[in-house]
Design a protein around this motif. Structure first.
Motif, PDB file in Angstrom:
ATOM      1  N   GLY A   1       6.775   6.462   3.610  1.00  0.00           N
ATOM      2  CA  GLY A   1       6.510   6.265   2.186  1.00  0.00           C
ATOM      3  C   GLY A   1       5.737   4.981   1.987  1.00  0.00           C
ATOM      4  N   ALA A   2       5.665   4.578   0.737  1.00  0.00           N
ATOM      5  CA  ALA A   2       4.957   3.342   0.409  1.00  0.00           C
ATOM      6  C   ALA A   2       5.926   2.418  -0.297  1.00  0.00           C
ATOM      7  CB  ALA A   2       3.763   3.637  -0.488  1.00  0.00           C
ATOM      8  N   SER A   3       5.724   1.110  -0.102  1.00  0.00           N
ATOM      9  CA  SER A   3       6.629   0.126  -0.709  1.00  0.00           C
ATOM     10  C   SER A   3       6.290  -0.055  -2.181  1.00  0.00           C
ATOM     11  CB  SER A   3       6.508  -1.218   0.011  1.00  0.00           C
ATOM     12  OG  SER A   3       5.360  -1.921  -0.441  1.00  0.00           O
TER      13      SER A   3
ATOM     14  N   SER B   1      -3.282  -3.683  11.216  1.00  0.00           N
ATOM     15  CA  SER B   1      -2.734  -3.073  10.007  1.00  0.00           C
ATOM     16  C   SER B   1      -1.340  -2.509  10.234  1.00  0.00           C
ATOM     17  CB  SER B   1      -3.688  -1.981   9.502  1.00  0.00           C
ATOM     18  OG  SER B   1      -3.505  -1.788   8.132  1.00  0.00           O
ATOM     19  N   LEU B   2      -0.558  -3.222  11.048  1.00  0.00           N
ATOM     20  CA  LEU B   2       0.828  -2.812  11.279  1.00  0.00           C
ATOM     21  C   LEU B   2       1.657  -4.076  11.495  1.00  0.00           C
ATOM     22  CD1 LEU B   2       2.745  -0.358  11.684  1.00  0.00           C
ATOM     23  CD2 LEU B   2       2.390  -0.658  14.144  1.00  0.00           C
ATOM     24  N   TYR B   3       2.639  -4.287  10.618  1.00  0.00           N
ATOM     25  CA  TYR B   3       3.473  -5.487  10.728  1.00  0.00           C
ATOM     26  C   TYR B   3       4.618  -5.211  11.687  1.00  0.00           C
ATOM     27  CZ  TYR B   3       5.483  -9.916   9.347  1.00  0.00           C
ATOM     28  OH  TYR B   3       5.955 -11.214   9.360  1.00  0.00           O
TER      29      TYR B   3
ATOM     30  N   MET C   1       3.908   2.105   4.190  1.00  0.00           N
ATOM     31  CA  MET C   1       2.716   1.422   3.713  1.00  0.00           C
ATOM     32  C   MET C   1       3.133   0.344   2.712  1.00  0.00           C
ATOM     33  SD  MET C   1      -0.445   0.726   3.558  1.00  0.00           S
ATOM     34  CE  MET C   1      -1.515   1.925   4.347  1.00  0.00           C
ATOM     35  N   VAL C   2       2.839  -0.906   3.048  1.00  0.00           N
ATOM     36  CA  VAL C   2       3.186  -2.026   2.172  1.00  0.00           C
ATOM     37  C   VAL C   2       2.034  -2.228   1.181  1.00  0.00           C
ATOM     38  CG1 VAL C   2       3.745  -4.480   2.053  1.00  0.00           C
ATOM     39  CG2 VAL C   2       4.470  -3.115   4.031  1.00  0.00           C
ATOM     40  N   ARG C   3       2.391  -2.361  -0.083  1.00  0.00           N
ATOM     41  CA  ARG C   3       1.365  -2.566  -1.106  1.00  0.00           C
ATOM     42  C   ARG C   3       1.425  -3.976  -1.673  1.00  0.00           C
ATOM     43  NH1 ARG C   3       2.086   3.350  -3.681  1.00  0.00           N
ATOM     44  NH2 ARG C   3       0.719   4.403  -2.183  1.00  0.00           N
TER      45      ARG C   3
ATOM     46  N   THR D   1      -8.551  -6.640   4.007  1.00  0.00           N
ATOM     47  CA  THR D   1      -7.361  -7.244   4.600  1.00  0.00           C
ATOM     48  C   THR D   1      -7.196  -6.826   6.060  1.00  0.00           C
ATOM     49  OG1 THR D   1      -5.046  -7.819   4.228  1.00  0.00           O
ATOM     50  CG2 THR D   1      -5.646  -5.541   3.860  1.00  0.00           C
TER      51      THR D   1
ATOM     52  N   ASN E   1      -3.327  -1.040  -1.007  1.00  0.00           N
ATOM     53  CA  ASN E   1      -2.617  -0.893   0.265  1.00  0.00           C
ATOM     54  C   ASN E   1      -2.935  -2.058   1.185  1.00  0.00           C
ATOM     55  OD1 ASN E   1      -1.315   1.718  -0.135  1.00  0.00           O
ATOM     56  ND2 ASN E   1      -3.408   2.518  -0.230  1.00  0.00           N
ATOM     57  N   LEU E   2      -1.882  -2.763   1.599  1.00  0.00           N
ATOM     58  CA  LEU E   2      -2.054  -3.961   2.417  1.00  0.00           C
ATOM     59  C   LEU E   2      -2.017  -3.627   3.906  1.00  0.00           C
ATOM     60  CD1 LEU E   2      -2.097  -7.090   2.442  1.00  0.00           C
ATOM     61  CD2 LEU E   2       0.395  -7.028   2.355  1.00  0.00           C
ATOM     62  N   GLY E   3      -1.191  -2.688   4.281  1.00  0.00           N
ATOM     63  CA  GLY E   3      -1.025  -2.340   5.692  1.00  0.00           C
ATOM     64  C   GLY E   3       0.388  -1.827   5.876  1.00  0.00           C
ATOM     65  N   GLU E   4       0.656  -1.279   7.060  1.00  0.00           N
ATOM     66  CA  GLU E   4       1.971  -0.678   7.272  1.00  0.00           C
ATOM     67  C   GLU E   4       2.924  -1.637   7.985  1.00  0.00           C
ATOM     68  OE1 GLU E   4       1.112   3.983   7.930  1.00  0.00           O
ATOM     69  OE2 GLU E   4      -0.159   2.609   9.038  1.00  0.00           O
ATOM     70  N   MET E   5       4.209  -1.330   7.902  1.00  0.00           N
ATOM     71  CA  MET E   5       5.209  -2.046   8.703  1.00  0.00           C
ATOM     72  C   MET E   5       6.086  -1.003   9.377  1.00  0.00           C
ATOM     73  SD  MET E   5       7.794  -3.421   5.716  1.00  0.00           S
ATOM     74  CE  MET E   5       9.269  -3.674   6.695  1.00  0.00           C
TER      75      MET E   5
ATOM     76  N   PHE F   1      -1.410 -10.106   6.102  1.00  0.00           N
ATOM     77  CA  PHE F   1      -0.173 -10.227   6.882  1.00  0.00           C
ATOM     78  C   PHE F   1      -0.173 -11.544   7.663  1.00  0.00           C
ATOM     79  CE2 PHE F   1       0.465  -5.349   7.639  1.00  0.00           C
ATOM     80  CZ  PHE F   1       1.215  -5.243   6.481  1.00  0.00           C
TER      81      PHE F   1
END
Lengths: 153, 373
Positions: free
Chosen positions: B89-91, B53-55, A52-54, B197, A65-69, B277
């Motif tokens: 996890g989370a960034s 919602s997925l890069y 999860m990118v923040r 977003t 939370n911006l969205g996942e990569m 994104f």
């Protein structure tokens, strides 16, 4: 203050970051050209997942939370006991494997060779790509000029 | 009584086979590759990543190919796929100040340090169809000039230095995640930004436009719009320190809005924030407008009753996968539901007719054909 000599942690952070961000094709072709390959066991086989990118509100406020990569991770142990980890962007299992093995080798005598044959080339390639984009962006920078208005003439 | 109806399996299979054939189109024409979609329809790919919602540009390109270019269908495919991925996890929160900017403009400060960088924009094009592209596009080359490796500070920092801009609260609190817990109200700003977003671009565009036309009255300037690459860092549990796990393209928009002050805030500029994104400028600007409108309560503003101020309305309808699911499901078989309604309407009609005849046995007026509630 930045220490003159990077710590072991800072060095590992650099090469792992480089391997994560570098284009998959280049990582694989440079790794394919490296020999001998070490024997290893899997501690964790390559697994694709999400992070999860923040972001921060206003760029500097509270996180949201911006969205996942997509990210692929794996861990290896070489025959001589070194443990290598990889967390790489995307779903490239082969890239993750190569990155984890490079991480393991960088912890031993192979480090200078890996640095010269793989890491420095990845870094140069990415810097070149970055500079190419920066050059194109620079060409689109606006130069304002003020027109002489009638009443001033 | 619940009546299950089975059947249609052969028809469904054949429909899907025809869909596959139609997806491919005329086989005399070369098939699209994922790489072609990723490289040449990049803005469609960006939209699918943002709202899915997925890069992952390759997955988004595949989804666009599979969906025949129906972007909401492609977003649906990505949303379904992302639920199958384990979460590592989370960034760390992105540092957009350290962005390698392809584009960076400000509508408020002409001479902003770092300059006005137009980047690869549609702005200032004449919107005339280019028939040269219909023949052969060739490989046009961009102009390059020596880059000045100067920092490009956020425009907000200039106004902030004078104290004229509302400061963001400093916090490292873990934000709520609406992919892990259901949306509930009141929703805090972190949840609102997450919903916006990934929200539908068209819906947010319409709402953002409504705020400009006077519904929720907030006259916004684009303080800054920037597009470019930012590294993503995450702390690796096995190591105990953070590494960069990748690099993503994002669009960031910060609006500044004049604000007369309220009981809780002095006169100053307030901010709306958009971060999305990919190169997704229309969406980021819309997001910032709607974010600002939704902040009326914390800024002590008046609730004008506008749609863009209503958090429950905005967040409940911004998700195009939820919306399309509910809107489109009414085309699926409702035979039993409808049978019950049909019975009801027939009965009401009989009763109305009987009542009418009892009241005026000679009446000849026709029945009024109005559906019964």
């Amino acid at each position: 203050m930045t220490p003159a000599v990077p710590s072991a942690e800072a060095k590992r952070r650099r090469w792992m970051s480089l391997l994560s961000r570098a284009p998959e094709a280049q990582v694989l072709s440079l790794w394919a050209g490296y020999a001998p390959k070490p024997d290893f066991d899997w501690l964790r086989r390559p697994e694709a997942g999400a992070v999860m990118v923040r972001g921060r509100m206003g760029g500097n406020g509270a996180p949201f939370n911006l969205g996942e990569m997509t990210v692929t991770r794996c861990s290896v142990r070489t025959a001589d006991g070194r443990v290598g980890h990889a967390y790489v962007q995307g779903r490239g299992r082969d890239k993750a494997e190569a990155a984890a093995l490079v991480d393991a080798l960088m912890q031993g005598d192979e480090a200078p060779r890996i640095e010269a044959e793989i890491l420095s080339k990845l870094e140069a390639g990415m810097e070149e790509a970055r500079a190419r984009r920066a050059g194109k962006a620079a060409a689109t920078k606006v130069d304002f000029f003020t027109l002489v208005r009638g009443e001033d003439a | 009584m619940y009546v299950a109806v089975k059947g249609g399996e052969r028809a469904i299979n054949n429909a899907h086979a025809w869909l596959a054939e139609e997806r491919r189109g005329d086989t005399g024409i070369a098939e699209l590759s994922i790489e072609q979609i990723r490289e040449q329809l990049a803005l469609a790919v960006n939209r699918v990543m943002a709202e899915g919602s997925l890069y992952d540009p390759d997955l988004a390109a595949l989804a666009i190919k599979q969906s025949r270019g129906d972007l909401i269908e492609a977003i649906f495919l990505i949303r379904a796929y992302r639920t199958t991925l384990p979460r590592f996890g989370a960034s760390e929160p992105l540092d957009t100040g350290a962005m390698d900017c392809d584009r960076r403009i400000s509508a408020t400060f002409k001479d902003a340090p770092g300059g006005q960088i137009l980047g690869p924009t549609f702005d200032y094009t004449h919107r005339l169809l280019d028939f040269k592209l219909a023949a052969e596009g060739g490989a046009p080359e961009a102009v390059s000039e020596p880059a000045d490796p100067m920092d490009i500070p956020h425009i907000a920092s200039f106004l902030g230095a004078e104290g004229l801009l509302q400061e963001e609260a400093k916090s490292d609190a873990t934000p709520r995640d609406l992919t892990r817990e259901p949306l509930s109200f009141p929703a805090d700003r972190a949840v609102r930004l997450q919903a916006l977003t990934r929200g539908d671009e068209g819906f947010l565009l319409g709402l953002g436009y409504s705020t400009q036309r006077g519904y929720a009255r907030n006259h916004a300037f684009v303080g800054e719009l920037r597009i470019g690459k930012v590294p993503v860092e995450m702390e690796i549990p096995e190591l105990g320190f953070a590494i960069e796990i990748g690099e993503i393209d994002v669009t960031e928009c910060e609006t500044v809005n004049q604000f007369k002050g309220s009981k809780v805030e002095p006169p100053q500029f307030t901010r709306g924030y958009g971060l999305v994104f990919g190169q997704t400028e229309r969406k980021a600007i819309s997001m910032a407008l709607v974010d600002r409108a939704l902040r009326w309560e914390e800024l002590g503003e008046e609730n004008a009753g506008a749609a863009a101020q209503n958090v429950e309305f905005v967040l409940s309808h911004s998700d195009n996968i939820q919306a399309t699911g509910f809107v489109e499901h009414i085309k699926l078989p409702h035979y039993v539901d409808f049978q019950a309604e049909l019975e009801l309407v027939r009965r009401l009609r009989r009763e109305a007719e009987a009542a009418q005849q009892a009241a005026a046995p000679d009446a000849t007026q026709p029945m009024v054909e109005e559906p019964a509630e």
